[in-house]
Write a protein that holds these residues in place. Structure first.
Motif, mmCIF file in Angstrom:
data_model
loop_
_atom_site.group_PDB
_atom_site.id
_atom_site.type_symbol
_atom_site.label_atom_id
_atom_site.label_comp_id
_atom_site.label_asym_id
_atom_site.label_seq_id
_atom_site.Cartn_x
_atom_site.Cartn_y
_atom_site.Cartn_z
ATOM 1 N N GLY A 31 -30.852 -26.100 -7.701
ATOM 2 C CA GLY A 31 -29.659 -26.574 -9.474
ATOM 3 C C GLY A 31 -28.304 -26.429 -8.899
ATOM 4 N N LYS A 32 -27.977 -25.395 -8.208
ATOM 5 C CA LYS A 32 -26.620 -25.344 -7.273
ATOM 6 C C LYS A 32 -26.214 -26.680 -6.502
ATOM 7 N N ARG A 33 -25.276 -26.593 -6.364
ATOM 8 C CA ARG A 33 -24.430 -28.004 -5.543
ATOM 9 C C ARG A 33 -23.291 -27.061 -4.516
ATOM 10 N N VAL A 34 -23.603 -27.540 -2.971
ATOM 11 C CA VAL A 34 -22.971 -27.913 -1.674
ATOM 12 C C VAL A 34 -22.297 -28.562 -1.409
ATOM 13 N N GLY A 35 -21.416 -28.822 -1.368
ATOM 14 C CA GLY A 35 -20.442 -30.383 -0.420
ATOM 15 C C GLY A 35 -20.342 -29.965 0.878
ATOM 16 N N PHE A 36 -20.573 -31.031 2.222
ATOM 17 C CA PHE A 36 -20.210 -30.959 3.038
ATOM 18 C C PHE A 36 -19.286 -31.355 3.442
ATOM 19 N N LEU A 37 -18.050 -31.713 3.638
ATOM 20 C CA LEU A 37 -16.628 -32.157 5.010
ATOM 21 C C LEU A 37 -16.622 -31.867 5.815
ATOM 22 N N CYS A 38 -18.133 -32.502 6.738
ATOM 23 C CA CYS A 38 -18.074 -31.903 8.248
ATOM 24 C C CYS A 38 -18.059 -33.268 8.903
ATOM 25 N N LYS A 39 -17.711 -33.183 10.423
ATOM 26 C CA LYS A 39 -18.299 -34.309 11.577
ATOM 27 C C LYS A 39 -19.244 -33.715 11.590
ATOM 28 N N ASN A 40 -20.209 -34.683 12.713
ATOM 29 C CA ASN A 40 -20.979 -34.100 13.793
ATOM 30 C C ASN A 40 -21.553 -33.193 14.553
ATOM 31 N N HIS A 41 -21.645 -32.061 13.976
ATOM 32 C CA HIS A 41 -22.300 -30.984 14.796
ATOM 33 C C HIS A 41 -23.014 -29.539 14.681
ATOM 34 N N ALA A 42 -23.180 -29.032 15.527
ATOM 35 C CA ALA A 42 -24.300 -28.032 15.224
ATOM 36 C C ALA A 42 -24.313 -27.044 13.889
ATOM 37 N N SER A 43 -22.768 -26.672 14.159
ATOM 38 C CA SER A 43 -22.875 -25.960 12.760
ATOM 39 C C SER A 43 -23.054 -26.443 11.425
ATOM 40 N N LEU A 44 -23.080 -28.296 10.863
ATOM 41 C CA LEU A 44 -23.578 -28.483 9.740
ATOM 42 C C LEU A 44 -25.060 -29.223 9.928
ATOM 43 N N VAL A 45 -25.825 -28.940 11.354
ATOM 44 C CA VAL A 45 -26.999 -29.180 10.864
ATOM 45 C C VAL A 45 -27.931 -28.108 10.657
ATOM 46 N N LYS A 46 -27.614 -26.415 11.169
ATOM 47 C CA LYS A 46 -27.762 -25.693 10.431
ATOM 48 C C LYS A 46 -27.685 -25.322 9.272
ATOM 49 N N ALA A 47 -26.823 -25.543 9.144
ATOM 50 C CA ALA A 47 -26.897 -25.636 7.364
ATOM 51 C C ALA A 47 -26.549 -26.563 6.792
ATOM 52 N N VAL A 48 -26.924 -27.366 7.413
ATOM 53 C CA VAL A 48 -27.768 -28.190 6.202
ATOM 54 C C VAL A 48 -29.728 -28.342 5.508
ATOM 55 N N TYR A 49 -30.004 -27.613 7.672
ATOM 56 C CA TYR A 49 -31.554 -27.122 7.107
ATOM 57 C C TYR A 49 -31.474 -26.057 6.331
ATOM 58 N N ALA A 50 -30.297 -24.737 6.404
ATOM 59 C CA ALA A 50 -30.049 -24.158 5.603
ATOM 60 C C ALA A 50 -29.741 -24.205 3.963
ATOM 61 N N VAL A 51 -28.815 -25.301 3.441
ATOM 62 C CA VAL A 51 -28.799 -24.980 2.246
ATOM 63 C C VAL A 51 -30.338 -25.564 2.102
ATOM 64 N N SER A 52 -31.023 -26.860 2.268
ATOM 65 C CA SER A 52 -32.151 -26.589 1.941
ATOM 66 C C SER A 52 -33.599 -26.205 1.269
ATOM 67 N N PHE A 53 -33.214 -25.260 2.215
ATOM 68 C CA PHE A 53 -34.232 -23.583 2.383
ATOM 69 C C PHE A 53 -33.335 -23.557 1.047
ATOM 70 N N THR A 54 -32.707 -23.328 0.562
ATOM 71 C CA THR A 54 -31.842 -22.423 -0.695
ATOM 72 C C THR A 54 -32.484 -22.783 -1.741
ATOM 73 N N GLY A 55 -32.561 -24.052 -1.787
ATOM 74 C CA GLY A 55 -33.409 -25.323 -3.371
ATOM 75 C C GLY A 55 -32.240 -25.988 -3.825
ATOM 76 N N ALA A 56 -30.991 -25.889 -3.243
ATOM 77 C CA ALA A 56 -29.752 -26.350 -3.704
ATOM 78 C C ALA A 56 -29.914 -28.009 -3.340
ATOM 79 N N ASP A 57 -29.087 -28.536 -4.179
ATOM 80 C CA ASP A 57 -28.285 -29.679 -3.827
ATOM 81 C C ASP A 57 -27.777 -29.828 -2.748
ATOM 82 N N ILE A 58 -27.393 -30.384 -1.922
ATOM 83 C CA ILE A 58 -26.390 -31.690 -0.631
ATOM 84 C C ILE A 58 -26.286 -32.711 -0.515
#
Length: 513
Positions: free
Chosen positions: A86-113
């Motif tokens: 139910g919570k929302r996380v915004g991403f303002l990132c270009k292509n890099h490993a930290s973005l990829v890790k964070a997308v997987y990580a936020v998905s695991f919390t159940g928050a919206d990406i």
């Protein structure tokens, strides 16, 4: 249901998941993580282990390392930022490993990406932040000044920073903290579509294995993905095309190469050094790489082009220098992937976007909302199981004009809002552009409608000539008269050094007006 299960079994068989060990790994990953992207990554880590998963300018990660670091990041986000469903996380990132890790990580919390365009203007960013009220924004440090110009006051987390708290240097989570995480269901994955100015549109997708079987299978089979080993995602991950390929290649255990921004020289070098065999691009990227160093591209067996119309001259140039490796993908952020042209289709016609994939219902509708006959131009409307879920109607109006020929091939004719009426005749600027691009002296062209007192509207053409060539307006008009109807001839012609393009590689016609 039986047919859907058969399709699932067939696709799993195709990607070599249909073994007792593999099925057990997939089931146990879902049991441990829940139905989210982390379950996919956990399966990949258990299946592919020490195979390289991701490489960018700063680090190279195996599947085991990517999973471990993403899970540690997820525990940190849940503890420090209280991320839950139910919570929302915004991403303002270009292509890099930290973005990829964070997308997987936020998905695991159940928050919206929410994936935002990293090239957007301050006003557009302010509008998104005001409407969505994010609980957390993950951003690149070079975009911090842009973020600070907005009224956003909630939590922020940099993707990279040499000293301050950021994804690249967060403390390792203890075992006791990791055990506190619960199984979750993935939240929405929202693509904020549109250009870099104006109000962005939302394309929300709810992950569902059954719903995505058709585009998944079509991408696998038509592009012969199972034979590929290394992919270079040149398109932005915040675009639907980029994130879809990233997740697909994770499931297949392939190596993915990314870089923060596109530079043709660096891109050619990456392809040569990593022996990349599939690259995701927009047409402008292909053009720039061929001009920079075509020899560096010899390892490519698949150039998957999407996001903008293919120039027929570029099709011929690619085939001449690299062979039959160019694929044309048609889709939208709202409707997903729907049509694919393989190299043989582009040999049939360099103008086609190909044939629709299984599971797609597609209509070409005229101005009266009636299905147009074969060969007649109308708006392309799409219905499928994997389109966005924030539309009131199941049918999606793409805003693209096109038609279908008698063999089932589809062709574009520009945007709905680009068509003009000149002295009672419907005129499509895209058709004129395609003719102009066949001239040997023309490198690029753009055509738009302008007001005309006598005809209501006429066309204006902006022409970029091939370096070292010359041509006058009268010479060009003489060449066009035998190829176009009188009402299609441009009233004005302007020769320019370069035509403007958006950061996503689309011709920016608004900048011409």
């Amino acid at each position: 249901m039986a047919m859907r299960m058969f399709k699932l079994i067939y696709v799993l068989y195709q990607i070599r998941l249909l073994s007792l060990v593999a099925m057990f790994r997939l089931a146990s990953a879902i049991y441990a993580s829940g139905t989210n992207l982390m379950a996919l990554l956990q399966f990949a880590a258990r299946t592919y282990g020490d195979k390289i998963a991701l490489a960018d300018e700063q680090e190279t990660l195996t599947y085991s390392q990517l999973f471990a670091q993403s899970k540690q990041l997820s525990a940190h986000l849940e503890k420090e930022y209280r991320l839950t469903g139910g919570k929302r996380v915004g991403f303002l990132c270009k292509n890099h490993a930290s973005l990829v890790k964070a997308v997987y990580a936020v998905s695991f919390t159940g928050a919206d990406i929410y994936l935002m365009n990293a090239e957007m203007s301050k006003d557009q960013l302010q509008g998104i932040l005001a409407r969505k009220d994010f609980h957390l924004v993950v951003y690149d440090d070079e975009l911090s000044a842009l973020l600070e110009q907005t009224t956003y006051m909630n939590a922020k987390l940099p993707s990279y920073h040499p000293t301050s708290s950021a994804i690249n240097n967060l403390p390792i989570t203890s075992d006791s903290e990791k055990q506190k995480q619960r199984r979750t269901s993935s939240g929405k994955l929202v693509l904020l579509t549109g250009g870099t100015t104006g109000k962005a549109k939302e394309a929300a997708h709810q992950p569902s294995l059954f719903n995505y079987l058709n585009p998944f299978s079509a991408f696998l089979t038509r592009l012969q993905i199972l034979n590929k080993h290394t992919a270079y995602i040149a398109t932005p991950i915040y675009h639907g095309y980029g994130v879809a390929v990233l997740l697909l290649f994770c499931a297949l255990g392939k190596k993915v190469v990314i870089q923060r921004g596109f530079d043709a020289e660096r891109a050619c070098r990456l392809i040569r050094e990593h022996q990349v065999d599939i690259v995701t691009v927009v047409p402008l990227m292909v053009h720039k790489m061929l001009k920079t160093n075509a020899d560096d591209l010899k390892s490519l067996s698949c150039i998957a082009s999407g996001g903008a119309e293919l120039n027929p001259k570029l099709v011929q140039e690619t085939q001449s220098q690299l062979g039959e490796v160019l694929y044309n993908l048609y889709g939208t952020s709202e409707a997903g992937l729907n049509i694919i042209a393989v190299p043989q289709d582009l040999t049939y016609s360099a103008h086609t976007i190909g044939r629709k994939i299984n599971g797609v219902q597609l209509k070409v509708m005229d101005d009266q909302k009636v299905e147009a006959p074969i060969g007649s131009v109308g708006q392309i409307c799409i219905r499928n199981n994997w389109s966005m879920r924030n539309k009131a109607s199941a049918w999606i109006e793409t805003g693209d004009l096109g038609y279908r020929d008698e063999k089932g091939y589809y062709f574009l004719r520009g945007r709905v809002d680009s068509m003009i009426v000149s002295a009672g005749e419907n005129v499509f600027p895209f058709e004129v552009e395609q003719i102009l691009l066949t001239h040997p002296f023309i490198e690029d062209a753009a055509v738009l409608g302008i007001a005309d007192e006598l005809f209501g509207q006429r066309l204006k053409a902006w022409i970029q000539l091939v370096p070292g060539t010359e041509m006058t307006k009268d010479e060009l008009l003489d060449w066009l008269r035998v190829r176009l109807a009188r009402f299609q001839l441009p009233k004005e012609i302007s020769f320019v050094e370069h035509l403007p393009y958006t950061p996503l590689g689309k011709l920016d016609k608004k900048a011409l007006i």
